[in-house]
Design an enzyme around this catalytic site. Structure first.
Site, short mmCIF file in Angstrom:
data_model
loop_
_atom_site.label_atom_id
_atom_site.label_comp_id
_atom_site.label_asym_id
_atom_site.label_seq_id
_atom_site.Cartn_x
_atom_site.Cartn_y
_atom_site.Cartn_z
N GLU A 1 0.84 -1.19 0.00
CA GLU A 1 0.00 0.00 0.00
C GLU A 1 0.88 1.24 0.00
O GLU A 1 1.88 1.31 0.71
CB GLU A 1 -0.90 0.03 1.24
CG GLU A 1 -1.76 1.29 1.33
CD GLU A 1 -2.56 1.37 2.60
OE1 GLU A 1 -3.59 0.68 2.68
OE2 GLU A 1 -2.16 2.12 3.52
N HIS B 1 -8.11 2.96 -3.77
CA HIS B 1 -9.05 3.12 -2.67
C HIS B 1 -10.10 4.15 -3.06
O HIS B 1 -9.81 5.12 -3.77
CB HIS B 1 -8.33 3.62 -1.42
CG HIS B 1 -7.42 2.62 -0.80
ND1 HIS B 1 -7.18 2.57 0.56
CD2 HIS B 1 -6.65 1.63 -1.35
CE1 HIS B 1 -6.31 1.60 0.82
NE2 HIS B 1 -5.98 1.01 -0.32
N ALA C 1 -19.97 1.31 3.99
CA ALA C 1 -19.21 0.88 2.82
C ALA C 1 -20.03 -0.04 1.93
O ALA C 1 -19.81 -0.08 0.71
CB ALA C 1 -17.92 0.19 3.25
N TYR D 1 -11.87 -6.14 9.77
CA TYR D 1 -11.16 -5.86 11.01
C TYR D 1 -11.10 -7.11 11.87
O TYR D 1 -12.09 -7.45 12.53
CB TYR D 1 -11.86 -4.73 11.76
CG TYR D 1 -11.81 -3.40 11.04
CD1 TYR D 1 -10.91 -2.41 11.44
CD2 TYR D 1 -12.63 -3.14 9.95
CE1 TYR D 1 -10.84 -1.19 10.77
CE2 TYR D 1 -12.57 -1.93 9.27
CZ TYR D 1 -11.68 -0.96 9.69
OH TYR D 1 -11.61 0.23 9.01
N LYS E 1 -21.55 -6.39 3.44
CA LYS E 1 -20.64 -5.81 2.46
C LYS E 1 -20.30 -6.81 1.36
O LYS E 1 -20.25 -6.47 0.18
CB LYS E 1 -19.35 -5.37 3.19
CG LYS E 1 -18.42 -4.51 2.37
CD LYS E 1 -17.12 -4.23 3.14
CE LYS E 1 -17.37 -3.55 4.45
NZ LYS E 1 -16.10 -3.21 5.15
#
Length: 287
Positions: free
Chosen positions: A17, A77, A124, A144, A164
Site C-alpha cells: 500500500e 481506494h 461501505a 477488522y 458488504k
C-alpha cells in the site's frame, strides 16, 4: 488485471500500500517513492484515497502511473462518507477512463463537525453496491480481525461485513494486526458466518515506534506483549528498531503463508527500503 485473479492464483501474492501526497508540493517526492516500490514488481499496489478532495486528486494519477509505466496492477481506494453520489459517479468515470479496474470500497472517516443526517452514504456496503451496479470493477472491502473500533460487538461487526460481501465485495483486506492467532480466529468466525471470499492479510512493519500507539488506537489493533518488548528494547535506537520491525513483520508473513494465507498486503508507509527488505527476506517463498 483483476486483483481477485492475482490473490486466488496458486503462487503467493505480496503487495504494497502507498499513499498520495497531502499537498501538491510533495507530489514529486512521493511519486518517486511509489515508483521505487513498483520497481520491486509486487503482485499489485494499492493507493489510498483522501476523502472530500484531500489527496483524492492524486490517487488516480499515481495508480495510473503504476499501471502504465511499471505494469503493476493498481487497487485504487475509494471512500464515500464525505462524498456525494455525484462525486462518486465522477470518480468511477475517471477510474474507468484511466483503465483502473480494481477498487477498494471504504466508508472512510466522518469529518469532524459533519452531521450524519445529511450524508449520501453511511456504510461501505452502500458504496460497494453502487460500484457493483456501475459494473466492470473488481471490488474489495476492508475487514477488522479485532472488530471495527466503532462496532458494538464482534458479532455485529461480522454481520456488517457479510452485508458488504453480499453487496458485491469479491475479496477482503484486513486492518493491520500483530498477532497471527487473531487472524486465524477471525477467519474461523467469518467462515462459520458464511463469508467465503478470499482474505488478504494486512501487515504493518513497525520501524517508527512513535506513531504506533496512535495508529493502533485508530484501527483497534492490539499490541501483544512480545511486540511491546521489542519496542521497549529497541524503540530508542532507530536502526535497531527498523531491523527488528522488519524481522517481526517477516516472521508474521512466513507464518501466514505456511498456514494457508496466500495473500499478504504490506502497509509500506511509502518506504521503499522497508518494502525491499521484506521482499528480499521472503524472495524464495514467493518465487
Amino acid at each position: 488485471m483483476k486483483i481477485i485473479d492475482i490473490i486466488t492464483a496458486e503462487k503467493p501474492s505480496l503487495s504494497f500500500e502507498v499513499f498520495p501526497p497531502k499537498t501538491s508540493d510533495s507530489f514529486d517526492s512521493i511519486k518517486k517513492a511509489t515508483e521505487e516500490i513498483a520497481s520491486l514488481t509486487p503482485s499489485y499496489m494499492s493507493v489510498t484515497y483522501g476523502a472530500g478532495g484531500g489527496t483524492s486528486q492524486h490517487t488516480v494519477s499515481i495508480a495510473e502511473n503504476l499501471q502504465k509505466n511499471f505494469s503493476v496492477p493498481a487497487l485504487a481506494h475509494l471512500s464515500c462518507v464525505s462524498s456525494t453520489k455525484d462525486q462518486i459517479s465522477k470518480q468511477l468515470d475517471l477510474l474507468r477512463s484511466k483503465g483502473i479496474d480494481n477498487i477498494l470500497a471504504l466508508r472512510g472517516d466522518i469529518p469532524e463537525g459533519m452531521s450524519r443526517d445529511h450524508l449520501d452514504y453511511h456504510y461501505a456496503s452502500e458504496l460497494t453496491e453502487e460500484i457493483r451496479q456501475y459494473g466492470g470493477f473488481c471490488i474489495g472491502g476492508a475487514c477488522y480481525p479485532e472488530s471495527h473500533p466503532e462496532s458494538p460487538s464482534s458479532f455485529q461487526d461480522i454481520k456488517y461485513l457479510k452485508a458488504k460481501v453480499e453487496a458485491g465485495a469479491e475479496f477482503l483486506v484486513t486492518q493491520m494486526f500483530f498477532d497471527n492467532d487473531v487472524l486465524y480466529n477471525f477467519m474461523y468466525r467469518i467462515r462459520e458466518a458464511g463469508i467465503h471470499v478470499p482474505v488478504v492479510a494486512g501487515i504493518m512493519p513497525v520501524v517508527n515506534p512513535k506513531s504506533i500507539k496512535r495508529i493502533c488506537a485508530m484501527s483497534g489493533s492490539a499490541l501483544p506483549q512480545r511486540f511491546c518488548r521489542i519496542v521497549d528494547k529497541y524503540g530508542d535506537n532507530p536502526k535497531a528498531m527498523k531491523q527488528a520491525g522488519i524481522a517481526y513483520a517477516t516472521e508474521q508473513i512466513i507464518d501466514l503463508y505456511a498456514n494457508g494465507i496466500n495473500a499478504v498486503h504490506i502497509y509500506s508507509m511509502n518506504r521503499p527500503d522497508v518494502a525491499a527488505a521484506i521482499q528480499s527476506n521472503i524472495s524464495e517463498i514467493i518465487k
